[in-house]
Design an enzyme around this catalytic site. Sequence first.
Site, mmCIF file in Angstrom:
data_model
loop_
_atom_site.group_PDB
_atom_site.id
_atom_site.type_symbol
_atom_site.label_atom_id
_atom_site.label_comp_id
_atom_site.label_asym_id
_atom_site.label_seq_id
_atom_site.Cartn_x
_atom_site.Cartn_y
_atom_site.Cartn_z
ATOM 1 N N GLY A 15 0.831 -1.216 0.000
ATOM 2 C CA GLY A 15 0.000 0.000 0.000
ATOM 3 C C GLY A 15 0.855 1.252 0.000
ATOM 4 O O GLY A 15 1.914 1.275 0.619
ATOM 5 N N ARG A 76 0.960 -5.150 -5.768
ATOM 6 C CA ARG A 76 1.129 -6.413 -5.040
ATOM 7 C C ARG A 76 1.351 -7.470 -6.109
ATOM 8 O O ARG A 76 0.615 -7.517 -7.090
ATOM 9 C CB ARG A 76 -0.104 -6.713 -4.195
ATOM 10 C CG ARG A 76 -0.400 -5.577 -3.202
ATOM 11 C CD ARG A 76 -1.430 -5.973 -2.175
ATOM 12 N NE ARG A 76 -1.988 -4.782 -1.521
ATOM 13 C CZ ARG A 76 -1.513 -4.240 -0.396
ATOM 14 N NH1 ARG A 76 -0.480 -4.777 0.219
ATOM 15 N NH2 ARG A 76 -2.081 -3.176 0.135
ATOM 16 N N ASP A 107 5.470 -5.079 5.985
ATOM 17 C CA ASP A 107 6.129 -6.338 6.366
ATOM 18 C C ASP A 107 6.069 -7.404 5.265
ATOM 19 O O ASP A 107 6.984 -8.222 5.139
ATOM 20 C CB ASP A 107 5.613 -6.870 7.700
ATOM 21 C CG ASP A 107 4.106 -7.018 7.736
ATOM 22 O OD1 ASP A 107 3.445 -6.665 6.738
ATOM 23 O OD2 ASP A 107 3.595 -7.498 8.760
ATOM 24 N N THR A 130 4.104 2.728 5.673
ATOM 25 C CA THR A 130 2.699 2.342 5.862
ATOM 26 C C THR A 130 2.102 3.277 6.902
ATOM 27 O O THR A 130 2.779 3.622 7.874
ATOM 28 C CB THR A 130 2.560 0.874 6.316
ATOM 29 O OG1 THR A 130 1.259 0.686 6.851
ATOM 30 C CG2 THR A 130 3.549 0.474 7.380
ATOM 31 N N ASP A 132 -0.198 2.677 9.020
ATOM 32 C CA ASP A 132 -0.680 2.002 10.238
ATOM 33 C C ASP A 132 0.332 1.976 11.385
ATOM 34 O O ASP A 132 -0.032 1.698 12.519
ATOM 35 C CB ASP A 132 -1.080 0.556 9.923
ATOM 36 C CG ASP A 132 -2.327 0.484 9.076
ATOM 37 O OD1 ASP A 132 -3.088 1.470 9.078
ATOM 38 O OD2 ASP A 132 -2.538 -0.539 8.400
ATOM 39 N N ASP A 134 2.444 -0.253 12.013
ATOM 40 C CA ASP A 134 2.340 -1.582 12.626
ATOM 41 C C ASP A 134 3.595 -2.434 12.400
ATOM 42 O O ASP A 134 3.509 -3.640 12.271
ATOM 43 C CB ASP A 134 1.102 -2.316 12.080
ATOM 44 C CG ASP A 134 1.105 -2.411 10.556
ATOM 45 O OD1 ASP A 134 1.995 -1.826 9.926
ATOM 46 O OD2 ASP A 134 0.199 -3.072 10.005
ATOM 47 N N ARG A 176 -5.978 -2.253 11.411
ATOM 48 C CA ARG A 176 -6.581 -3.580 11.525
ATOM 49 C C ARG A 176 -5.988 -4.348 12.707
ATOM 50 O O ARG A 176 -6.688 -5.023 13.428
ATOM 51 C CB ARG A 176 -6.329 -4.342 10.217
ATOM 52 C CG ARG A 176 -7.397 -5.353 9.914
ATOM 53 C CD ARG A 176 -7.414 -5.708 8.449
ATOM 54 N NE ARG A 176 -8.067 -4.720 7.642
ATOM 55 C CZ ARG A 176 -7.660 -4.330 6.434
ATOM 56 N NH1 ARG A 176 -6.569 -4.821 5.924
ATOM 57 N NH2 ARG A 176 -8.340 -3.448 5.755
HETATM 58 P P1 ATP Z 1 0.980 -3.070 3.422
HETATM 59 O O1 ATP Z 1 1.387 -2.676 4.805
HETATM 60 O O2 ATP Z 1 0.439 -1.949 2.645
HETATM 61 O O3 ATP Z 1 0.084 -4.278 3.383
HETATM 62 P P2 ATP Z 1 3.021 -4.858 2.557
HETATM 63 O O4 ATP Z 1 4.391 -4.662 2.078
HETATM 64 O O5 ATP Z 1 2.857 -5.642 3.836
HETATM 65 O O6 ATP Z 1 2.339 -3.431 2.660
HETATM 66 P P3 ATP Z 1 1.937 -7.045 0.986
HETATM 67 O O7 ATP Z 1 0.883 -7.046 -0.053
HETATM 68 O O8 ATP Z 1 1.782 -7.920 2.158
HETATM 69 O O9 ATP Z 1 2.123 -5.512 1.406
HETATM 70 O O10 ATP Z 1 3.336 -7.411 0.291
HETATM 71 C C1 ATP Z 1 3.776 -6.707 -0.853
HETATM 72 C C2 ATP Z 1 4.365 -7.675 -1.827
HETATM 73 O O11 ATP Z 1 5.487 -8.334 -1.235
HETATM 74 C C3 ATP Z 1 3.437 -8.816 -2.247
HETATM 75 O O12 ATP Z 1 2.550 -8.428 -3.279
HETATM 76 C C4 ATP Z 1 4.430 -9.850 -2.727
HETATM 77 O O13 ATP Z 1 4.866 -9.581 -4.035
HETATM 78 C C5 ATP Z 1 5.617 -9.642 -1.765
HETATM 79 N N1 ATP Z 1 5.524 -10.663 -0.700
HETATM 80 C C6 ATP Z 1 4.794 -10.621 0.425
HETATM 81 N N2 ATP Z 1 4.920 -11.754 1.139
HETATM 82 C C7 ATP Z 1 5.749 -12.559 0.430
HETATM 83 C C8 ATP Z 1 6.270 -13.875 0.615
HETATM 84 N N3 ATP Z 1 5.952 -14.620 1.693
HETATM 85 N N4 ATP Z 1 7.109 -14.360 -0.328
HETATM 86 C C9 ATP Z 1 7.439 -13.627 -1.406
HETATM 87 N N5 ATP Z 1 6.972 -12.391 -1.648
HETATM 88 C C10 ATP Z 1 6.138 -11.852 -0.754
#
Ligand code: ATP
Length: 328
Positions: A15, A76, A107, A130, A132, A134, A176
């Site tokens: 995000g 994503r 994360d 992010t 949040d 978090d 969340r």
């Molecule tokens: P937000 O806080 O906005 O959710 P985020 O970085 O946690 O941000 P995610 O959608 O969880 O957002 O992860 C972003 C991208 O990171 C995913 O679309 C994926 O490409 C990669 N990713 C997440 N988890 C994994 C994993 N276990 N293995 C490989 N790639 C991953």
Amino acid sequence: MLHTINKIGVMTSGGDSPGMNAAVRSVVRACAFHNLECYGIYRGYEGMIDGDFVKMDARSVKGIINKGGTILKSARSKEFRTKEGRAKAYEQLKKAEIDAFVVIGGDGSFTGAMIFNQEYDFPVMGIPGTIDNDIFGTTHTLGYDTALNTVVEVIDKIRDTASSHNRLFFIEVMGRDVGHIALNVGIGAGAEEILIPEEDLGLDRLLDSLRRSKKTGKSSSIVIVAEGDKIGKNVFELKDYVDVNMSEYEVRVSVLGHMQRGGSPSCFDRVLASRMGVKAVESLITGKSNFMVGLKNDIIDLTPFDQAVKGKSKINMELLRVSDIMSI
Ligand code: ATP
């Protein structure tokens, strides 16, 4: 293995949040300062797999420090979750002779970087972006401070209506898993109650508290509800419950939604992003990898990815007490 770093990639993933552009600018300029080449990677891991790269220099990031969202776009990527997807990404990075990358995201993005590092011994560094807040290992993520200011401003406006019509407003804010936003904006905007994922206030106590407010002469009330609040009812169900049990209030609901994620970053977020970008680049230059850059006691520090991903970001319990005292 010690890697020579000549070219660094930078991307935004997951995000979006205010301050991401300021962090991209910082990474690009820190690279220029240290005579390294820098490549922007569009659309997070999706763009990495497609080889969607653009060479960036100090001037190519002019005029973005004050912009919300991310000029590199975010995405994503399902494909990056697979071995085949990551193999494609590695080939693209090798083809472009990129030696390391900085990922600005949450994360999930760090988990992806960590797995990629394990598989290819590829130097990676993370910057937490992010709203949040978090993520373990930093007191502030990029965009959090901006979101607090945005939300407080909106609640102030809703308060005008609440007090003009003697209304009770339930206002749902993001959060969340953790209640950082709810707790801080609740105190900052003078809410009567704050419902957060960390604490199950319970419906009876909520009603007691609202009745007390009424008795002490309050004609309007604001209750801040984090998305992940533990009472287990969504904000509209809460309204219905109070409607049935407290006829003396006219109840309204406001769900703030995505407006909390946008907007020009606050000065705090711009400075934080600038500091984090420099630290990320300089850490890669000195051979460090697999860390998230974070803020601790006003010092920019590193936390290993596995800890940042596994650890839990905790709310400040003192704020709960302060909030109780303030809403007397
Ligand atoms: P937000 O806080 O906005 O959710 P985020 O970085 O946690 O941000 P995610 O959608 O969880 O957002 O992860 C972003 C991208 O990171 C995913 O679309 C994926 O490409 C990669 N990713 C997440 N988890 C994994 C994993 N276990 N293995 C490989 N790639 C991953």
